[in-house]
Design a protein around this motif. Sequence first.
Motif, PDB file in Angstrom:
ATOM      1  N   GLN A  70      54.340  51.397  12.230  1.00 12.27           N
ATOM      2  CA  GLN A  70      55.247  50.266  12.426  1.00 12.27           C
ATOM      3  C   GLN A  70      56.284  50.565  13.499  1.00 12.27           C
ATOM      4  O   GLN A  70      56.621  49.706  14.322  1.00 12.27           O
ATOM      5  CB  GLN A  70      55.931  49.914  11.103  1.00 12.27           C
ATOM      6  CG  GLN A  70      55.024  49.232  10.086  1.00 12.27           C
ATOM      7  CD  GLN A  70      55.699  49.036   8.741  1.00 12.27           C
ATOM      8  OE1 GLN A  70      56.879  49.351   8.561  1.00 12.27           O
ATOM      9  NE2 GLN A  70      54.947  48.510   7.772  1.00 12.27           N
ATOM     10  N   CYS A  73      54.754  50.168  16.870  1.00  4.68           N
ATOM     11  CA  CYS A  73      54.644  48.758  17.259  1.00  4.68           C
ATOM     12  C   CYS A  73      56.000  48.169  17.641  1.00  4.68           C
ATOM     13  O   CYS A  73      56.083  47.327  18.549  1.00  4.68           O
ATOM     14  CB  CYS A  73      54.011  47.957  16.118  1.00  4.68           C
ATOM     15  SG  CYS A  73      52.248  48.311  15.884  1.00  4.68           S
ATOM     16  N   GLU A  74      57.051  48.584  16.980  1.00  2.00           N
ATOM     17  CA  GLU A  74      58.393  48.119  17.353  1.00  2.00           C
ATOM     18  C   GLU A  74      58.737  48.560  18.770  1.00  2.00           C
ATOM     19  O   GLU A  74      59.277  47.779  19.565  1.00  2.00           O
ATOM     20  CB  GLU A  74      59.423  48.657  16.360  1.00  2.00           C
ATOM     21  CG  GLU A  74      59.355  48.017  14.975  1.00  2.00           C
ATOM     22  CD  GLU A  74      60.310  48.671  13.993  1.00  2.00           C
ATOM     23  OE1 GLU A  74      61.060  49.585  14.414  1.00  2.00           O
ATOM     24  OE2 GLU A  74      60.293  48.288  12.806  1.00  2.00           O
ATOM     25  N   TYR A  76      56.580  49.265  21.068  1.00  2.00           N
ATOM     26  CA  TYR A  76      55.696  48.533  21.976  1.00  2.00           C
ATOM     27  C   TYR A  76      56.264  47.145  22.274  1.00  2.00           C
ATOM     28  O   TYR A  76      56.300  46.701  23.436  1.00  2.00           O
ATOM     29  CB  TYR A  76      54.308  48.402  21.350  1.00  2.00           C
ATOM     30  CG  TYR A  76      53.392  47.438  22.072  1.00  2.00           C
ATOM     31  CD1 TYR A  76      52.966  47.682  23.369  1.00  2.00           C
ATOM     32  CD2 TYR A  76      52.966  46.262  21.440  1.00  2.00           C
ATOM     33  CE1 TYR A  76      52.131  46.794  24.037  1.00  2.00           C
ATOM     34  CE2 TYR A  76      52.125  45.372  22.094  1.00  2.00           C
ATOM     35  CZ  TYR A  76      51.723  45.642  23.394  1.00  2.00           C
ATOM     36  OH  TYR A  76      50.901  44.757  24.049  1.00  2.00           O
ATOM     37  N   ARG A  77      56.736  46.460  21.234  1.00  2.00           N
ATOM     38  CA  ARG A  77      57.315  45.136  21.439  1.00  2.00           C
ATOM     39  C   ARG A  77      58.609  45.203  22.254  1.00  2.00           C
ATOM     40  O   ARG A  77      58.951  44.255  22.951  1.00  2.00           O
ATOM     41  CB  ARG A  77      57.562  44.467  20.088  1.00  2.00           C
ATOM     42  CG  ARG A  77      56.280  43.976  19.404  1.00  2.00           C
ATOM     43  CD  ARG A  77      56.573  43.154  18.186  1.00  2.00           C
ATOM     44  NE  ARG A  77      56.956  44.004  17.056  1.00  2.00           N
ATOM     45  CZ  ARG A  77      56.086  44.474  16.161  1.00  2.00           C
ATOM     46  NH1 ARG A  77      54.801  44.179  16.257  1.00  2.00           N
ATOM     47  NH2 ARG A  77      56.508  45.229  15.166  1.00  2.00           N
ATOM     48  N   CYS A  86      47.383  49.188  21.918  1.00  2.00           N
ATOM     49  CA  CYS A  86      48.596  48.588  21.338  1.00  2.00           C
ATOM     50  C   CYS A  86      48.396  47.137  20.911  1.00  2.00           C
ATOM     51  O   CYS A  86      48.871  46.724  19.845  1.00  2.00           O
ATOM     52  CB  CYS A  86      49.744  48.679  22.340  1.00  2.00           C
ATOM     53  SG  CYS A  86      50.350  50.365  22.630  1.00  2.00           S
ATOM     54  N   GLU A  87      47.759  46.339  21.739  1.00  4.93           N
ATOM     55  CA  GLU A  87      47.594  44.922  21.423  1.00  4.93           C
ATOM     56  C   GLU A  87      46.831  44.737  20.113  1.00  4.93           C
ATOM     57  O   GLU A  87      47.218  43.941  19.263  1.00  4.93           O
ATOM     58  CB  GLU A  87      46.863  44.224  22.571  1.00  4.93           C
ATOM     59  CG  GLU A  87      46.798  42.705  22.450  1.00  4.93           C
ATOM     60  CD  GLU A  87      48.140  42.033  22.731  1.00  4.93           C
ATOM     61  OE1 GLU A  87      48.271  40.840  22.388  1.00  4.93           O
ATOM     62  OE2 GLU A  87      49.035  42.693  23.279  1.00  4.93           O
ATOM     63  N   CYS A  90      49.132  46.193  17.130  1.00  3.71           N
ATOM     64  CA  CYS A  90      50.419  45.579  16.821  1.00  3.71           C
ATOM     65  C   CYS A  90      50.419  44.054  16.837  1.00  3.71           C
ATOM     66  O   CYS A  90      51.346  43.437  16.305  1.00  3.71           O
ATOM     67  CB  CYS A  90      51.475  46.085  17.805  1.00  3.71           C
ATOM     68  SG  CYS A  90      51.605  47.886  17.894  1.00  3.71           S
ATOM     69  N   CYS A 225      47.894  54.280  22.228  1.00  8.00           N
ATOM     70  CA  CYS A 225      49.076  53.419  22.170  1.00  8.00           C
ATOM     71  C   CYS A 225      50.281  54.334  22.107  1.00  8.00           C
ATOM     72  O   CYS A 225      50.511  54.993  21.084  1.00  8.00           O
ATOM     73  CB  CYS A 225      49.041  52.484  20.963  1.00  8.00           C
ATOM     74  SG  CYS A 225      50.476  51.376  20.862  1.00  8.00           S
TER      75      CYS A 225
END
Length: 444
Positions: A70, A73-74, A76-77, A86-87, A90, A225
């Motif tokens: 998580q 992903c944070e 990454y965003r 990543c896509e 996440c 990622c």
Amino acid sequence: MWSLRRAMGPEPSRGRCLLRWLGMKVCRRSTLVFALLWFGSWVFLNGLVFVHRTILSDYCTDDKSKKILQRVCEEYRNGALTGDLCEDLCVSGQVEYRRCLYYENGKKVIEARWRGTPVVLKSKLENFSSYESLGLLEYQDPAEELSPLDVVFYATLEIRNSLGLDISGNASLPPLWGQRLREHGQAYSRAELASLWSLLQQEEYTFLRVLQDLSRHLAKVLGSCGHFYAVEYLSAGHAWDQNIFSLEEVSAGPRTARDMVHRIALSFLDMAWRFDNDFSHRLHLCDIKPENFAIRKDLTVVAIDVDMAFFEPKMRDILEQNCTNDDDCNFFDCISKCNMKTNKCSSKRRNSNLQVICEKIFRPWFSPTLLAAKAGLPPQVDLQRAVQECVDTAGGEDEEQDRAVQKRLLDLLTGLLHQGTSSEHWGEGGEDREGIHSHTALNF
């Protein structure tokens, strides 16, 4: 009367002394008990802290693993990291978490499914911020961009340093990576550079990513990622079973278990030969055990944990240490010899990859216990003798004898294989010679 008082006088004083003595004894005993209780409590509490730090904190839990992903992903965003995984991880949910496989000192290994394909997610450190940032990004104007050639240069330096190769040498590995980067054709974003740099700081990733197109005996990197990278999921070995590999997990077709073992053994021989000859420098495996290898469905042996793999230049630097006896010159499965005149370990390895494979893989496999009724048959006896000869041969010191032992093992295993399945063809060295798998995408 006087005599009576003299006789009776001391009694009260003695009684008080006795009570005082008893009181002091009780007091000392209470103090001792209190001290023991305090010490016991101190040991207990410190034991709890030790267990928490060394065991519970490194315990492989699903909850902690999901929180780590998580955080990835944070970031990454937020634009801090990126990668071709990543896509799906996440946004689209194409990466499905399965279970935590391993967690120790920050190293995280997670089983997942990427678009229905089993993969293993790995990172040497759990947090992206734990990796050193690329120094150029700290001093570079955000409006400026590094050209692909700049990235090639710095990535090549980092790769050669990680692999222990001389920058001025003629090693052929980094240019292959450089060609991949040149194909990008565009400037890299800060997230791409930071992600690439975090990956290049992981020696195992560098080994697998650079060498995977040069050898079928290394696990393939499928994507990444940020600081996490995905490798193919394979049937790994295990030390608790004498068969080493779970043969029922691979597609065996009409092959018998013994036939499959012979094919896997031939693939081990091929791997040992190729790691000695296929690269610009010999590749040494210093941690050879069943769980560090896996098999593909075609029974090809694959090294899946190469944290302790070193090319010859780096191996020499590791071995050449101060010593007082030969035991000081042992670096896991890579051993050297102590020169008692100079108190220095020899930089040349005494044993070889093949010798350790024979000791830790082949000898348990082809032991009389496992072969049972077939153990006394002439071909099996010859194989056991050849394996023992391989164990006793100092392959690092006598390369000619090492090659002779390897050829004998190859001939014996090939003969046993042909006896079992004469209708099937198996290529020289234990594998069918397929071409190098090409990868068109630039996957960090």
